[in-house]
Design a protein around this motif. Structure first.
Motif, mmCIF file in Angstrom:
data_model
loop_
_atom_site.group_PDB
_atom_site.id
_atom_site.type_symbol
_atom_site.label_atom_id
_atom_site.label_comp_id
_atom_site.label_asym_id
_atom_site.label_seq_id
_atom_site.Cartn_x
_atom_site.Cartn_y
_atom_site.Cartn_z
ATOM 1 N N GLY A 19 0.837 -1.193 0.000
ATOM 2 C CA GLY A 19 0.000 0.000 0.000
ATOM 3 C C GLY A 19 0.874 1.245 0.000
ATOM 4 N N ALA A 20 0.304 2.331 -0.491
ATOM 5 C CA ALA A 20 1.066 3.579 -0.610
ATOM 6 C C ALA A 20 1.403 4.164 0.758
ATOM 7 C CB ALA A 20 0.284 4.589 -1.448
ATOM 8 N N ARG A 21 0.461 4.128 1.666
ATOM 9 C CA ARG A 21 0.695 4.721 2.991
ATOM 10 C C ARG A 21 1.782 3.984 3.769
ATOM 11 N NH1 ARG A 21 -5.449 5.835 5.003
ATOM 12 N NH2 ARG A 21 -5.865 7.567 3.586
ATOM 13 N N ALA A 22 1.817 2.677 3.627
ATOM 14 C CA ALA A 22 2.760 1.877 4.413
ATOM 15 C C ALA A 22 4.145 1.801 3.785
ATOM 16 C CB ALA A 22 2.198 0.467 4.604
ATOM 17 N N THR A 23 4.301 2.370 2.606
ATOM 18 C CA THR A 23 5.592 2.316 1.915
ATOM 19 C C THR A 23 6.337 3.628 2.104
ATOM 20 O OG1 THR A 23 4.661 0.826 0.246
ATOM 21 C CG2 THR A 23 6.695 1.968 -0.328
ATOM 22 N N SER A 24 7.525 3.544 2.615
ATOM 23 C CA SER A 24 8.338 4.751 2.830
ATOM 24 C C SER A 24 9.225 5.011 1.611
ATOM 25 C CB SER A 24 9.215 4.581 4.064
ATOM 26 O OG SER A 24 10.207 3.598 3.822
ATOM 27 N N THR A 25 9.647 6.263 1.473
ATOM 28 C CA THR A 25 10.578 6.583 0.390
ATOM 29 C C THR A 25 11.912 5.882 0.624
ATOM 30 O OG1 THR A 25 11.153 8.663 1.508
ATOM 31 C CG2 THR A 25 9.521 8.769 -0.278
ATOM 32 N N LYS A 26 12.227 5.636 1.875
ATOM 33 C CA LYS A 26 13.466 4.907 2.183
ATOM 34 C C LYS A 26 13.400 3.487 1.616
ATOM 35 C CE LYS A 26 16.560 3.600 5.921
ATOM 36 N NZ LYS A 26 16.884 3.730 7.328
ATOM 37 N N SER A 27 12.264 2.812 1.804
ATOM 38 C CA SER A 27 12.131 1.446 1.284
ATOM 39 C C SER A 27 12.126 1.442 -0.247
ATOM 40 C CB SER A 27 10.883 0.759 1.843
ATOM 41 O OG SER A 27 9.705 1.413 1.434
ATOM 42 N N ILE A 28 11.557 2.480 -0.837
ATOM 43 C CA ILE A 28 11.584 2.598 -2.305
ATOM 44 C C ILE A 28 13.024 2.748 -2.785
ATOM 45 C CG2 ILE A 28 10.920 4.029 -4.279
ATOM 46 C CD1 ILE A 28 8.345 4.749 -2.596
ATOM 47 N N ALA A 29 13.777 3.622 -2.110
ATOM 48 C CA ALA A 29 15.178 3.843 -2.478
ATOM 49 C C ALA A 29 15.974 2.545 -2.376
ATOM 50 C CB ALA A 29 15.796 4.929 -1.602
ATOM 51 N N LEU A 30 15.745 1.789 -1.319
ATOM 52 C CA LEU A 30 16.447 0.512 -1.154
ATOM 53 C C LEU A 30 16.079 -0.461 -2.284
ATOM 54 C CD1 LEU A 30 16.196 -0.030 2.714
ATOM 55 C CD2 LEU A 30 18.292 0.303 1.378
ATOM 56 N N GLN A 31 14.796 -0.554 -2.581
ATOM 57 C CA GLN A 31 14.319 -1.468 -3.629
ATOM 58 C C GLN A 31 14.871 -1.059 -4.999
ATOM 59 O OE1 GLN A 31 12.223 -4.217 -3.152
ATOM 60 N NE2 GLN A 31 12.289 -4.709 -5.312
ATOM 61 N N ALA A 32 14.969 0.251 -5.244
ATOM 62 C CA ALA A 32 15.437 0.752 -6.541
ATOM 63 C C ALA A 32 16.952 0.889 -6.597
ATOM 64 C CB ALA A 32 14.795 2.109 -6.827
ATOM 65 N N ASN A 33 17.609 0.584 -5.479
ATOM 66 C CA ASN A 33 19.066 0.700 -5.403
ATOM 67 C C ASN A 33 19.527 2.119 -5.757
ATOM 68 O OD1 ASN A 33 21.597 -0.297 -4.795
ATOM 69 N ND2 ASN A 33 21.992 -0.948 -6.911
ATOM 70 N N THR A 34 18.890 3.079 -5.073
ATOM 71 C CA THR A 34 19.207 4.489 -5.293
ATOM 72 C C THR A 34 19.044 5.241 -3.972
ATOM 73 O OG1 THR A 34 18.808 6.354 -6.779
ATOM 74 C CG2 THR A 34 16.866 5.186 -5.981
ATOM 75 N N SER A 35 19.114 6.541 -4.020
ATOM 76 C CA SER A 35 18.987 7.356 -2.811
ATOM 77 C C SER A 35 17.605 8.007 -2.743
ATOM 78 C CB SER A 35 20.055 8.450 -2.793
ATOM 79 O OG SER A 35 19.793 9.390 -3.815
ATOM 80 N N GLU A 36 17.196 8.332 -1.525
ATOM 81 C CA GLU A 36 15.946 9.066 -1.348
ATOM 82 C C GLU A 36 16.029 10.425 -2.039
ATOM 83 O OE1 GLU A 36 13.422 8.670 2.468
ATOM 84 O OE2 GLU A 36 15.507 8.300 3.094
ATOM 85 N N ALA A 37 17.207 11.030 -2.004
ATOM 86 C CA ALA A 37 17.393 12.346 -2.622
ATOM 87 C C ALA A 37 17.038 12.307 -4.110
ATOM 88 C CB ALA A 37 18.826 12.831 -2.424
ATOM 89 N N LEU A 38 17.399 11.215 -4.781
ATOM 90 C CA LEU A 38 17.091 11.097 -6.201
ATOM 91 C C LEU A 38 15.578 10.966 -6.417
ATOM 92 C CD1 LEU A 38 18.474 11.129 -8.925
ATOM 93 C CD2 LEU A 38 18.656 8.646 -8.797
ATOM 94 N N ILE A 39 14.914 10.283 -5.519
ATOM 95 C CA ILE A 39 13.447 10.178 -5.597
ATOM 96 C C ILE A 39 12.839 11.578 -5.529
ATOM 97 C CG2 ILE A 39 11.373 9.390 -4.384
ATOM 98 C CD1 ILE A 39 13.028 6.911 -3.523
ATOM 99 N N PHE A 40 13.277 12.358 -4.547
ATOM 100 C CA PHE A 40 12.716 13.696 -4.382
ATOM 101 C C PHE A 40 13.109 14.611 -5.540
ATOM 102 C CE2 PHE A 40 12.749 12.186 0.101
ATOM 103 C CZ PHE A 40 11.367 12.154 0.254
ATOM 104 N N LYS A 41 14.280 14.412 -6.107
ATOM 105 C CA LYS A 41 14.723 15.211 -7.252
ATOM 106 C C LYS A 41 13.807 14.972 -8.461
ATOM 107 C CE LYS A 41 18.451 15.851 -10.553
ATOM 108 N NZ LYS A 41 19.599 15.246 -11.173
ATOM 109 N N HIS A 42 13.486 13.704 -8.717
ATOM 110 C CA HIS A 42 12.665 13.358 -9.878
ATOM 111 C C HIS A 42 11.176 13.616 -9.658
ATOM 112 C CE1 HIS A 42 15.652 11.723 -12.555
ATOM 113 N NE2 HIS A 42 16.083 10.854 -11.649
#
Length: 178
Positions: A19-42
């Protein structure tokens, strides 16, 4: 594949699973093998990321629709309308599963979904009128209600693909299409 696409793929996977609420940007960054900063940049925020996934999912659905929805007459249009939800879900199962989960509570998801469905409502009314149904709007509303229930129950695994297809066949028989 680009990092932006890696982020989108990881997000869809995690949003679908958790679910969207239970997913953190940190977990997304880990799954995508990238940084949270890049998520926020894009994407600016998690909501921006979710909106991008929804927008992309519906753009893909429109592309699918234009390829799938070729018809010669009213009966063929109705057959395609009945088959479309199952075919659409099968074309991008994870997106539709995520959409099913967030649709009731997410205004962005609701807006995209309504915009996607609105053109077909008028066309279905015209089709039922052309086929001689006295209550074309009621038939349209009934068909939309049933096929909406089919895709939602299929994507949430309350019914199997075989059951969904059996229901589609029953609908086609109801409208004397087969």
């Amino acid at each position: 594949m680009s990092k932006k696409q890696d982020i989108l793929d990881a997000t869809l996977k995690l949003f679908t699973e958790n679910g969207a609420r239970a997913t953190s940007t940190k977990s997304i960054a880990l799954q995508a093998n990238t940084s949270e900063a890049l998520i926020f940049k894009h994407f600016g925020s998690k909501d921006g990321l979710l909106e991008e996934i929804i927008k992309t999912g519906y753009q893909d659905a429109v592309k699918f629709l234009t390829q799938f929805f070729v018809y010669q007459n009213a009966q063929e249009y109705l057959i395609k309308t009945i088959d479309l939800p199952i075919m659409l879900v099968n074309s991008n199962f994870d997106f539709w599963r995520m959409q099913y989960k967030i649709l009731p509570l997410n205004p962005i998801a609701q807006q995209y979904h309504n915009n996607f469905l609105n053109p077909s409502e008028n066309k279905l009314t015209d089709i039922f009128n052309e086929l001689g149904y006295q209550n074309a709007q009621i038939e349209r509303d009934l068909l939309i209600l049933v096929i909406d229930g089919i895709w939602k129950n299929y994507v949430s695994e309350k019914i199997t693909l075989e059951q969904a297809n059996s229901m589609a066949v029953l609908l086609k028989k109801k409208y004397n299409l087969i």
